[in-house]
Design an enzyme around this catalytic site. Structure first.
Site, short mmCIF file in Angstrom:
data_model
loop_
_atom_site.label_atom_id
_atom_site.label_comp_id
_atom_site.label_asym_id
_atom_site.label_seq_id
_atom_site.Cartn_x
_atom_site.Cartn_y
_atom_site.Cartn_z
N TYR A 136 0.78 -1.15 0.04
CA TYR A 136 0.00 0.17 -0.09
C TYR A 136 0.87 1.20 -0.19
O TYR A 136 0.19 2.46 0.21
CB TYR A 136 -0.77 0.16 1.24
CG TYR A 136 -2.10 -0.84 1.19
CD1 TYR A 136 -2.17 -1.94 0.49
CD2 TYR A 136 -3.27 -0.24 1.86
CE1 TYR A 136 -3.35 -2.77 0.45
CE2 TYR A 136 -4.60 -0.99 2.04
CZ TYR A 136 -4.73 -2.24 1.26
OH TYR A 136 -5.74 -2.80 1.29
N LYS A 187 4.45 -15.16 1.80
CA LYS A 187 4.32 -15.65 0.43
C LYS A 187 5.75 -15.74 -0.07
O LYS A 187 5.83 -15.28 -1.32
CB LYS A 187 3.08 -14.85 -0.39
CG LYS A 187 2.60 -15.38 -1.73
CD LYS A 187 1.96 -16.89 -1.52
CE LYS A 187 1.82 -17.56 -2.88
NZ LYS A 187 0.87 -18.80 -2.39
N ASP A 220 -2.00 -17.92 1.61
CA ASP A 220 -3.10 -18.70 1.08
C ASP A 220 -3.45 -20.00 2.02
O ASP A 220 -4.60 -20.27 2.05
CB ASP A 220 -3.05 -19.12 -0.46
CG ASP A 220 -1.61 -20.11 -0.38
OD1 ASP A 220 -0.77 -19.69 0.23
OD2 ASP A 220 -1.32 -20.60 -1.60
N ASP A 244 -5.24 -6.95 5.26
CA ASP A 244 -6.58 -6.52 4.78
C ASP A 244 -7.39 -7.59 4.18
O ASP A 244 -8.33 -7.58 4.70
CB ASP A 244 -6.18 -5.61 3.39
CG ASP A 244 -7.48 -5.12 2.90
OD1 ASP A 244 -8.48 -4.56 3.54
OD2 ASP A 244 -7.94 -5.11 1.90
N ASP A 248 -10.59 -9.48 6.76
CA ASP A 248 -12.21 -9.47 6.16
C ASP A 248 -12.87 -10.98 6.16
O ASP A 248 -13.60 -11.18 6.73
CB ASP A 248 -12.34 -9.32 4.80
CG ASP A 248 -12.84 -7.68 4.45
OD1 ASP A 248 -12.64 -6.84 5.40
OD2 ASP A 248 -13.39 -7.44 3.51
C1 IPM Z 1 -9.69 -1.45 5.49
C2 IPM Z 1 -10.09 -1.13 4.10
C3 IPM Z 1 -9.25 -0.21 3.47
C4 IPM Z 1 -7.85 -0.85 3.40
C5 IPM Z 1 -9.52 0.34 2.15
C6 IPM Z 1 -10.75 1.35 2.35
C7 IPM Z 1 -8.54 1.10 1.60
O1 IPM Z 1 -10.50 -1.92 3.48
O2 IPM Z 1 -9.33 -0.62 6.22
O3 IPM Z 1 -9.49 -2.47 5.68
O4 IPM Z 1 -7.67 -1.73 2.43
O5 IPM Z 1 -6.95 -0.80 4.26
MG MG Z 2 -10.20 -4.03 4.44
#
Ligand code: IPM
Ligand code: MG
Length: 353
Positions: A136, A187, A220, A244, A248
């Site tokens: 990033y 990775k 993975d 990230d 999720d």
């Molecule tokens: C998070 C979000 C952000 C990220 C996006 C909005 C850039 O998905 O905080 O996890 O990828 O860090």
């Molecule tokens: Mg995110």
């Protein structure tokens, strides 16, 4: 009485609904022992549509006057996602040197995981995500736009300093948890430069923490493991992009996006840290008053913990656990019909008991 100055950026969509809920809970948690002074900033997508900027030009200088930042959500269908991310959330993390993204991923009793048969005892992890460099970092560019020679380059940057400090933070955290496990996501089979370097630096730091069981997994494989054997994972250390994605998964297996909080932390405290629910602005339910405020409330509790108010953090967390555990008040994301206000009231009530 001790007073903390908090910059509030409720932002877009349901951020405008869950942050006021969180503030109510923070005020109640503070009562009698400390004070929070909240200052609102109107930044976000509406501000962008009015002014052409997501933030004031001197936003970061302004932030230095505060002890912490309390952020709602950023994202609006009228503004391209890369603008909201690259002009707001990512500069905050980078410019305020919030190089730790700390994300607890817990299945609370009272919430069903989509993973069959799993209970709170099986899913109790925390991700320590590198938050300032890596994939990033933002370095790169595009060339020859609109021609057949068009190209894009997006560079990942990994520094010894950046890896070492995030690894040290993660090992220290693991050392303080009962299971003392640390899994590093890598990775290095496919990425022979950056990820082999990551593994080397993490392994060096691991030597300073002999009481922590360290293992590395390819990203993975750890993604699959989070689903098939979540009970074997405790602290997960990850690069910016891997963290990230893994967080999720962590929030999905914890049963609702409406619950998980996150901290963007500067451990040296030379700049304010920023706390946010990890859910987005949820335009589909915005304005209806039904967003689950728990993630924002929990993020507020993490902020208090960071500010040194651990007892207040614990009070809020135990109230969250009791409200969710009783299964009497549930917002739509949890399969119920309760409103944001009803859920907030339930948490406030539980704190009083
Ligand atoms: C998070 C979000 C952000 C990220 C996006 C909005 C850039 O998905 O905080 O996890 O990828 O860090
Ligand atoms: Mg995110």
């Amino acid at each position: 009485m001790k007073t903390y100055r908090i910059a509030v950026i409720a932002g877009d969509g349901i951020g405008q609904e869950v942050i006021p809920a969180g503030i109510e809970v923070l005020k109640s948690a503070a009562k009698g022992s400390f004070q929070c002074e909240f200052t609102d900033f109107p930044w976000g997508s509406d501000f962008y549509l009015r002014t052409g900027r997501m933030l004031d030009a001197d936003a970061f200088e302004q932030m230095h006057k505060f002890d912490a930042v309390y952020l709602g959500a950023i994202g609006d269908p009228r503004v391209p996602d890369h603008i909201t991310a690259r002009e707001m959330i990512l500069p905050f993390r980078q410019q305020l040197r919030q190089y730790v993204n700390l994300r607890p991923m817990r299945l609370l009793t009272g919430i069903d995981s989509p993973l069959r048969g799993r209970t709170a005892a099986d899913i109790d992890m925390v991700c320590v995500r590198e938050n300032s460099e890596g994939e990033y970092c933002g370095i790169g560019g595009r060339l020859h736009r609109g021609t057949p020679d068009e190209l894009a380059e997006q560079t990942g940057i990994f520094t010894r300093r950046g890896i070492e400090r995030i690894a040290r933070y993660a090992f220290t955290l693991a050392q303080g948890r009962p299971r003392r496990l640390l899994a590093s996501a890598t990775k290095s089979n496919a990425m022979q430069h950056s990820m082999v370097f990551w593994d080397e630096v993490v392994a060096e730091v691991a030597k300073d923490f002999p009481d922590v069981t360290y293992r590395k997994y390819h990203v993975d494989a750890i993604a699959a493991r989070m689903v098939t054997h979540p009970q074997t994972l405790d602290v997960i250390l990850a690069t910016n992009l891997f963290g990230d994605i893994l967080t999720d998964i962590g929030s999905a297996i914890s049963g609702s996006l409406g619950v998980g909080p996150g901290g963007n932390i500067n451990p040296e405290r030379t700049t304010p840290s920023m706390f946010e629910p990890i859910h987005g602005s949820a335009p589909d339910i915005a304005g209806k008053g039904v967003a689950n405020p728990i993630a924002a409330i929990w993020a507020g509790a993490m902020m208090l913990d960071h500010l040194g108010e651990k007892a207040a953090h614990d009070r809020i967390l135990s109230a969250i656990e009791r409200v969710i555990g009783s299964e009497t008040v549930k917002t739509p994301d949890l399969g119920g019909k309760a409103t944001t206000a009803e859920m907030t009231k339930a948490v406030l009530g539980a704190m009083g008991r």
